[in-house]
Design a protein around this motif. Structure first.
Motif, mmCIF file in Angstrom:
data_model
loop_
_atom_site.group_PDB
_atom_site.id
_atom_site.type_symbol
_atom_site.label_atom_id
_atom_site.label_comp_id
_atom_site.label_asym_id
_atom_site.label_seq_id
_atom_site.Cartn_x
_atom_site.Cartn_y
_atom_site.Cartn_z
ATOM 1 N N SER A 4 29.938 14.400 111.605
ATOM 2 C CA SER A 4 29.376 15.489 110.876
ATOM 3 C C SER A 4 28.548 15.358 109.120
ATOM 4 O O SER A 4 29.149 15.415 109.172
ATOM 5 N N VAL A 5 27.693 14.593 109.430
ATOM 6 C CA VAL A 5 26.358 14.593 108.640
ATOM 7 C C VAL A 5 26.515 16.118 107.801
ATOM 8 O O VAL A 5 26.384 16.138 106.357
ATOM 9 N N ALA A 6 25.960 16.839 107.786
ATOM 10 C CA ALA A 6 26.096 18.398 107.325
ATOM 11 C C ALA A 6 27.959 18.828 106.682
ATOM 12 O O ALA A 6 28.069 18.861 105.338
ATOM 13 N N TYR A 9 28.078 16.192 103.374
ATOM 14 C CA TYR A 9 27.272 16.762 102.916
ATOM 15 C C TYR A 9 28.465 17.589 101.675
ATOM 16 O O TYR A 9 28.836 17.955 100.649
ATOM 17 N N TRP A 12 31.323 16.417 100.053
ATOM 18 C CA TRP A 12 30.831 15.778 99.542
ATOM 19 C C TRP A 12 30.817 16.604 98.088
ATOM 20 O O TRP A 12 30.795 17.021 96.781
ATOM 21 N N HIS A 21 35.340 13.322 100.736
ATOM 22 C CA HIS A 21 33.986 12.766 101.482
ATOM 23 C C HIS A 21 34.078 11.667 102.402
ATOM 24 O O HIS A 21 33.711 11.190 102.728
ATOM 25 N N CYS A 25 34.410 10.053 106.100
ATOM 26 C CA CYS A 25 33.658 9.357 106.599
ATOM 27 C C CYS A 25 33.704 7.579 106.913
ATOM 28 O O CYS A 25 33.549 6.794 107.441
ATOM 29 N N THR A 68 25.952 9.230 101.069
ATOM 30 C CA THR A 68 26.783 10.143 102.217
ATOM 31 C C THR A 68 26.219 10.162 103.949
ATOM 32 O O THR A 68 27.088 10.011 104.830
ATOM 33 N N ALA A 69 24.871 10.289 103.742
ATOM 34 C CA ALA A 69 24.210 10.445 105.279
ATOM 35 C C ALA A 69 24.801 9.509 106.093
ATOM 36 O O ALA A 69 25.198 9.193 107.378
ATOM 37 N N ALA A 72 28.974 8.905 107.189
ATOM 38 C CA ALA A 72 28.722 9.747 108.085
ATOM 39 C C ALA A 72 28.092 9.545 109.750
ATOM 40 O O ALA A 72 29.079 9.159 110.665
ATOM 41 N N GLN A 73 27.333 8.165 109.597
ATOM 42 C CA GLN A 73 26.250 8.201 110.808
ATOM 43 C C GLN A 73 27.132 6.993 111.117
ATOM 44 O O GLN A 73 27.024 6.591 112.707
#
Length: 76
Positions: A4-6, A9, A12, A21, A25, A68-69, A72-73
């Motif tokens: 989950s990207v949310a 963050y 983070w 964070h 990931c 971070t995005a 995470a992906q």
């Protein structure tokens, strides 16, 4: 399928200087390094070497705002 990207963050923002964070990931090594730098920087802060370590972690934390995005992906 990534994490989950949310949530990445949120981690983070609140626990970023501890590297949580990054561990979430899947980047455990760099997360532990960030955690170690923060702890050592906090302990050595009164003798000025800690200022450098805390500064490095702070810059790393800001750079992770943009990374971070993607982390995470790509996490499995």
């Amino acid at each position: 399928m990534g994490r989950s990207v949310a949530l990445a963050y949120v981690l983070w923002f609140f626990l970023g200087s501890l590297g949580i964070h990054r561990m979430y990931c899947g980047r455990v090594g760099s997360g532990v390094t960030m955690l170690a730098l923060t702890i050592i920087g906090g302990i050595t802060f009164p003798i000025l070497i800690g200022h450098i370590l805390v500064f490095i972690v702070g810059v790393w934390w800001l750079v992770d705002l943009f990374l971070t995005a993607g982390m995470a992906q790509r996490a499995r």
